[in-house]
Design a protein around this motif. Structure first.
Motif, PDB file in Angstrom:
ATOM      1  N   THR A 267       0.807  -1.115   0.278  1.00 26.68           N
ATOM      2  CA  THR A 267      -0.029  -0.027   0.078  1.00 26.68           C
ATOM      3  C   THR A 267       0.812   1.069  -0.310  1.00 26.68           C
ATOM      4  N   ALA A 268       2.270   1.033  -0.163  1.00 23.19           N
ATOM      5  CA  ALA A 268       2.857   2.332   0.296  1.00 23.19           C
ATOM      6  C   ALA A 268       3.567   3.061  -1.318  1.00 23.19           C
ATOM      7  N   ASN A 269       4.076   4.293  -2.026  1.00 19.29           N
ATOM      8  CA  ASN A 269       4.185   4.476  -2.482  1.00 19.29           C
ATOM      9  C   ASN A 269       5.633   3.901  -3.262  1.00 19.29           C
ATOM     10  N   LEU A 270       5.539   3.500  -3.618  1.00 19.18           N
ATOM     11  CA  LEU A 270       7.063   2.296  -3.957  1.00 19.18           C
ATOM     12  C   LEU A 270       7.901   3.777  -4.651  1.00 19.18           C
ATOM     13  N   LEU A 271       8.217   4.162  -5.156  1.00 21.76           N
ATOM     14  CA  LEU A 271       8.427   5.929  -5.245  1.00 21.76           C
ATOM     15  C   LEU A 271       9.079   6.651  -4.260  1.00 21.76           C
ATOM     16  N   ASP A 272       8.904   5.857  -2.859  1.00 19.56           N
ATOM     17  CA  ASP A 272       9.692   6.376  -1.796  1.00 19.56           C
ATOM     18  C   ASP A 272      10.623   6.114  -1.688  1.00 19.56           C
ATOM     19  N   PRO A 273      12.352   6.389  -1.543  1.00 15.70           N
ATOM     20  CA  PRO A 273      13.027   5.456  -1.049  1.00 15.70           C
ATOM     21  C   PRO A 273      12.565   4.715   0.602  1.00 15.70           C
ATOM     22  N   THR A 274      12.033   5.707   1.234  1.00 18.20           N
ATOM     23  CA  THR A 274      12.177   5.121   2.544  1.00 18.20           C
ATOM     24  C   THR A 274      10.714   4.250   2.918  1.00 18.20           C
ATOM     25  N   VAL A 275      10.188   3.900   1.970  1.00 17.13           N
ATOM     26  CA  VAL A 275       9.435   2.107   2.647  1.00 17.13           C
ATOM     27  C   VAL A 275       9.977   0.997   2.683  1.00 17.13           C
TER      28      VAL A 275
END
Length: 338
Positions: A267-275
């Protein structure tokens, strides 16, 4: 990368896909069933579609891309074969790590190639509208542009989410190589199977000691360090909660190639490296006693995986493919059975 691919020249997707780094049917010392599939082929990968396995791989010299088809995994070694790309008739060479997918009722073949200079290595994709890829025409869609300044890329991998979203993963450089060569894992969203629609995002770079081995087995070395994260293979966990990426760490020409793992909530934003969580220890360690490394691992189903082993035999690198059962932790992550 010139050294990497000069010295060494099966991923299956059913509803999932995966990544990484040899003997007939047997049981290993830990009583885990292991079934031999293919001998001495490069970066095999495939999918199961309408009762058949379609399986692609590179020739070990990188001179061609081959496609085979069989109704049973055990029949792959003797399966019907078709050459899709060949450097004697096509304008490109160094055809490496092909992967085939079925997207929106069409076939797409991803691969990497160059004009003879590996610094000009790019990702490419071809399309086939026919129902049967063994007989249909593949047309070139062209280079996949992942970076405007240095478009170098290897090991393309397509992630298809249940929502229909498409993401491309690959290994590339943060900047042009000069005094070091660092390969990192990138992800980007795709507008369609041949067009990247977002900026590339780095989700892993070599940072641990087990990711930064680069000396040749005989002690020789390149002019500068080569640190490697490559061969990403992404898939959705059976519980539908995670996106998992397995990748190869350290130089494949060494005896220390290991399997790393990244994970992120689906469910996370896969383009956010912090996830993305990088697991600090490799999921699969190399067997340096027997000089055997796992270089690729792929899912056939929730409970069966295909993987590739690399070993040295009389001074040569041999790469064979096997399948074995796959187990999952209670957290929904893959577990290698030692």
């Amino acid at each position: 990368m010139k050294l990497l691919h000069t010295l060494c020249s099966l991923f299956f997707l059913c509803t999932l896909s995966l990544f990484c780094v040899c003997c007939a049917n047997n049981k290993d010392d830990n009583n885990v069933n292991e079934t031999f599939l293919l001998h001495d082929v490069g970066y095999p990968q495939g999918i199961f579609h309408e009762g058949k396995y379609y399986f692609t791989f590179q020739s070990l010299g990188g001179n061609s891309v081959e496609l085979i088809s069989a109704a049973q995994l055990e029949d792959l070694a003797n399966a019907q074969r078709r050459t899709i790309l060949n450097n004697e008739r096509d304008s490109l060479t160094h055809f490496w790590s092909p992967e085939i997918y079925r997207v929106q009722d069409k076939w797409y073949l991803y691969f990497e190639a160059d004009d003879g200079n590996t610094d000009n290595h790019h990702l490419y994709v071809m399309e086939c509208e026919d129902k049967d890829p063994m007989t249909g025409d593949f047309t070139m869609k062209g280079v996949i542009e992942t970076h405007a300044e240095w478009n170098y890329g290897i090991h393309p991998n397509l992630l298809q989410l249940p929502s229909g979203e498409l993401y491309l993963l690959w290994s590339g450089w943060p900047e042009r190589r000069k005094e070091t060569e660092t390969q990192c894992i990138y992800i980007a969203r795709m507008e369609n199977p041949w067009t990247v629609s977002s900026e590339r995002v780095m989700i892993s770079m070599p940072e641990y000691e087990w990711e930064r081995q680069w000396i040749n087995p005989d002690g020789t070395r390149s002019a500068y360090p080569i640190y490697v994260n490559e061969n990403p293979e992404a898939f959705v966990s059976p519980d539908g909660q995670h996106v998992i990426v397995l990748y190869s760490a350290s130089g494949i020409w060494t005896e220390y190639t290991a399997m790393g793992m990244l994970s992120a909530p689906i469910t996370a934003n896969l383009l956010d490296p912090t996830v993305w969580t990088k697991h600090p220890e490799p999921i699969i360690q190399p067997d340096t006693t027997n000089v055997v490394c796992i270089t690729d691992v792929y899912l056939i189903s929730d409970s069966l995986m295909v993987y590739e082993k690399k070993r040295r035999e009389q001074g040569n690198i041999v790469r064979d493919s096997y399948m074995r059962p796959l187990r999952w932790t209670k957290e929904g992550l893959p577990e290698w059975s030692h």
